[in-house]
Structures are given as structure tokens and as C-alpha cells.
Design an enzyme around this catalytic site. Structure first.
Site, PDB file in Angstrom:
ATOM      1  N   GLU A   1     -27.044  16.023 -10.504  1.00  0.00           N
ATOM      2  CA  GLU A   1     -27.521  14.830 -11.223  1.00  0.00           C
ATOM      3  C   GLU A   1     -28.080  13.835 -10.213  1.00  0.00           C
ATOM      4  O   GLU A   1     -28.062  14.086  -9.016  1.00  0.00           O
ATOM      5  CB  GLU A   1     -26.386  14.203 -12.045  1.00  0.00           C
ATOM      6  CG  GLU A   1     -25.181  13.806 -11.209  1.00  0.00           C
ATOM      7  CD  GLU A   1     -23.973  13.352 -12.022  1.00  0.00           C
ATOM      8  OE1 GLU A   1     -24.139  12.838 -13.140  1.00  0.00           O
ATOM      9  OE2 GLU A   1     -22.851  13.504 -11.503  1.00  0.00           O
TER      10      GLU A   1
ATOM     11  N   LYS B   1     -15.350   8.829 -14.619  1.00  0.00           N
ATOM     12  CA  LYS B   1     -16.241   7.765 -14.116  1.00  0.00           C
ATOM     13  C   LYS B   1     -15.459   6.820 -13.200  1.00  0.00           C
ATOM     14  O   LYS B   1     -15.091   5.716 -13.588  1.00  0.00           O
ATOM     15  CB  LYS B   1     -16.893   7.019 -15.295  1.00  0.00           C
ATOM     16  CG  LYS B   1     -18.150   6.233 -14.889  1.00  0.00           C
ATOM     17  CD  LYS B   1     -18.966   5.890 -16.101  1.00  0.00           C
ATOM     18  CE  LYS B   1     -20.124   4.953 -15.809  1.00  0.00           C
ATOM     19  NZ  LYS B   1     -21.080   5.434 -14.816  1.00  0.00           N
TER      20      LYS B   1
ATOM     21  N   ARG C   1       0.847  -1.198   0.000  1.00  0.00           N
ATOM     22  CA  ARG C   1       0.000   0.000   0.000  1.00  0.00           C
ATOM     23  C   ARG C   1       0.879   1.243   0.000  1.00  0.00           C
ATOM     24  O   ARG C   1       1.757   1.365   0.850  1.00  0.00           O
ATOM     25  CB  ARG C   1      -0.908  -0.016   1.228  1.00  0.00           C
ATOM     26  CG  ARG C   1      -1.842   1.173   1.319  1.00  0.00           C
ATOM     27  CD  ARG C   1      -2.779   1.039   2.510  1.00  0.00           C
ATOM     28  NE  ARG C   1      -3.725   2.155   2.590  1.00  0.00           N
ATOM     29  CZ  ARG C   1      -3.509   3.261   3.304  1.00  0.00           C
ATOM     30  NH1 ARG C   1      -2.409   3.406   4.000  1.00  0.00           N
ATOM     31  NH2 ARG C   1      -4.426   4.231   3.315  1.00  0.00           N
TER      32      ARG C   1
END
Ligand code: PDD
Length: 286
Positions: free
Chosen positions: A182, A150, A100
Site C-alpha cells: 500500500e 491502525k 516505564r
């Protein structure tokens, strides 16, 4: 059991697994697309492929697959899973560097992870929900500032759906600086008279592939389209409202924060647009 696609292989779904160090899992460092399937064919594949490349570019992520191969994978999954109506989910992450670290891994040694799977949804085009219309609530939009990309950071949209469910509604419209951005997983529209009003494109919303098609079809059908911000109060006073997305196409909204729109049933414009959208996009499906 479904056959899924993972990093070049077609596998039974229970044999496909991704590393615990994958940055999609640890950091939501990934992008996705949802493409609908009608009559065993892909709706607007090209639009989704172009937006995918843009999302990857914006995040400085390499694509692990060419557009031609991506089309082939979509088609093969539809074929082997015998999908007539449904969706294909695609996700690409920055891969699994083996530890990580906030710093992006070296793209020469850490390759992206790519996953695709199908979701069969018989009756998607003739959905009873589209006949009835849906109810939405409004919630604050507290998402990050690059909603045009996205990404798989879907925790807040997911919480928004739960807030809607708890309130007895179907979805939530998000509000920022007094204006509707939205829906949690769709673009939002209102109708006043013969005019369709929807927020213009910017980093504040996802540039919906269905949105682009629907606005084009609306203009071709001589309907008036106005791209501008609108408030939730303006929406509650509108004649009609609707949403668009690859999984719902055009779906009428009949209630906002408990206020019924018009007669509280789908009006004229949204069902007509749904019809046109389904007809035209099925003609162009590949
Ligand atoms: N969601 N806005 C948001 C925030 C979305 O997540 C989506 C799509 C849209 C509509 O985009 P398109 O017309 O390209 O599907 C707008 C997909 C369907 C999902 O998350 O399942």
C-alpha cells in the site's frame, strides 16, 4: 485557537497535555483514526468507529468512550471549530501508568488516554492535486506484520514520505516479496482497461474505510474489480493508478518511479471514481 478534546474535557489546544509516561509517547502503544469532514458533516463515521473498536480489541485495549459519545465529540469539535472541510484526528493510547514498563499496566488502575482534534483543510474536495495527479516512488515495506491494526507507529511511513520528497515525488508505494502492499498512508490501485486491481485484505495492509466504499461504488457503477497482488512493474505498465484514504479520497497517480502512466495525466477511471465517491459519501454524511 482550536478547541481539542482530552479525556472528557474540551480545552484550548495549548492547555491540553499528556503525561510523559503515556504509553503512546514511550511505546507507540496507541491506535488512531482520521475521519474526513465535508460540508461540516462526517464522512463514514460508522466505518471508522467500527475499525477503531477492532484495533482496540486486537491490542487488548479498553475503549474509554462509547460509539454514541464518540460521535457527539466529533460533532461538537466540528461545531466549535467551525470546520467545513477537513479532518478529525482521534488517538487512544493505553494510558500513563506512571513509570516505564514493557508489561501492559493493569487496566483497572491505568485508564486509556483519548485525544481528538480537528484539522481545517478548505478546498479538500476540490483539491488541485487531484486535477494534476501525484507521483510515487517505490520503497521496501519494512513495517511490522500487523498493518491491519491502525497503530500510531508511523515512523517508517513518515520516512517513506521523506524519501519520496527527496526524489521529487509526492508519496511512496511499499513493496514486500515483490508485490505492492500500500502507500505510506493510503491504499494503492492500478487500472487495466476497465478493471480496477487492488491488493486483497489481510494483515499486510490497513483495511481502508475509503477502500471499502470506493470498491462498493465501483461495483455499483458496473466497473470490474479484482482483488489481487500486483507488482510495481505491472503498475508501471498500467493504464492508470490511484490511491484512496480519508484525507485524499480518490487521488490519481500519474507517475511511478519516474515512469509516466498513459499520457502522464489523470485518466478516465480515477477522476470518475473520485466524483462518485465524493457525491455518494456526502449524501450519506452525518
Ligand atoms: N491513513 N493504509 C494506510 C497505511 C493508512 O495509514 C491509511 C489511512 C489508509 C487508508 O485508510 P482510510 O481509507 O480508512 O483512511 C491505508 C490516514 C488517513 C492517516 O494516517 O492520516
Amino acid at each position: 485557537m482550536r478547541t481539542v478534546y482530552l479525556n472528557g474535557d474540551y480545552l484550548p489546544e495549548n492547555e491540553a497535555s499528556v503525561s510523559i509516561f503515556d504509553r503512546g509517547f514511550l511505546m507507540a502503544d496507541g491506535v488512531y483514526e482520521v475521519t474526513s469532514v465535508l460540508g461540516g458533516k462526517l464522512i463514514d463515521f460508522d466505518g471508522h468507529a467500527v475499525r477503531l473498536q477492532r484495533s482496540l480489541d486486537e491490542l487488548d485495549m479498553r475503549s474509554p468512550i462509547s460509539k454514541e459519545d464518540l460521535l457527539e465529540v466529533h460533532r461538537e469539535l466540528v461545531r466549535v471549530n467551525e470546520i467545513d472541510e477537513g479532518m478529525i484526528y482521534l488517538q487512544i493510547t493505553r494510558g500513563a501508568p506512571g513509570d516505564r514498563d514493557f508489561v501492559f499496566p493493569d487496566p483497572e488502575t491505568t485508564v486509556p488516554t483519548i485525544v481528538l482534534f480537528t484539522q481545517s483543510k478548505p478546498g479538500l474536495a476540490n483539491s488541485p492535486a487531484a486535477q494534476k495527479g501525484m507521483k510515487v516512488i517505490s520503497i521496501d515495506d519494512i513495517r511490522w506484520g500487523r498493518r491491519d491494526i491502525k497503530t500510531v507507529q508511523l515512523l517508517y511511513p513518515s520516512m517513506g514520505k521523506m524519501m519520496a520528497k527527496k526524489a521529487g515525488a509526492d508519496d511512496a508505494w511499499m513493496i514486500e516479496d515483490g508485490f505492492v502492499t500500500e502507500g505510506t498512508s493510503n491504499n494503492a490501485y492500478i487500472v487495466k482497461g476497465n478493471k480496477i486491481i487492488t491488493r486483497g485484505l489481510s494483515n499486510d495492509i490497513l483495511h481502508g474505510i475509503t477502500r471499502a466504499a470506493v470498491l462498493r461504488f465501483a461495483q455499483e457503477a458496473q466497473m470490474e474489480v479484482e482483488e489481487r497482488n500486483f507488482t510495481i512493474d505491472e503498475a508501471k505498465a498500467a493504464d492508470e493508478a490511484f490511491i484512496t484514504s480519508a484525507s485524499t479520497f480518490v487521488m490519481p497517480v500519474v507517475e511511478i518511479d519516474g515512469v509516466a502512466l498513459g499520457e502522464g495525466v489523470p485518466g478516465r477511471v480515477a477522476p470518475r471514481l473520485r466524483e462518485i465517491y465524493l457525491e455518494e459519501s456526502m449524501k450519506a454524511a452525518i
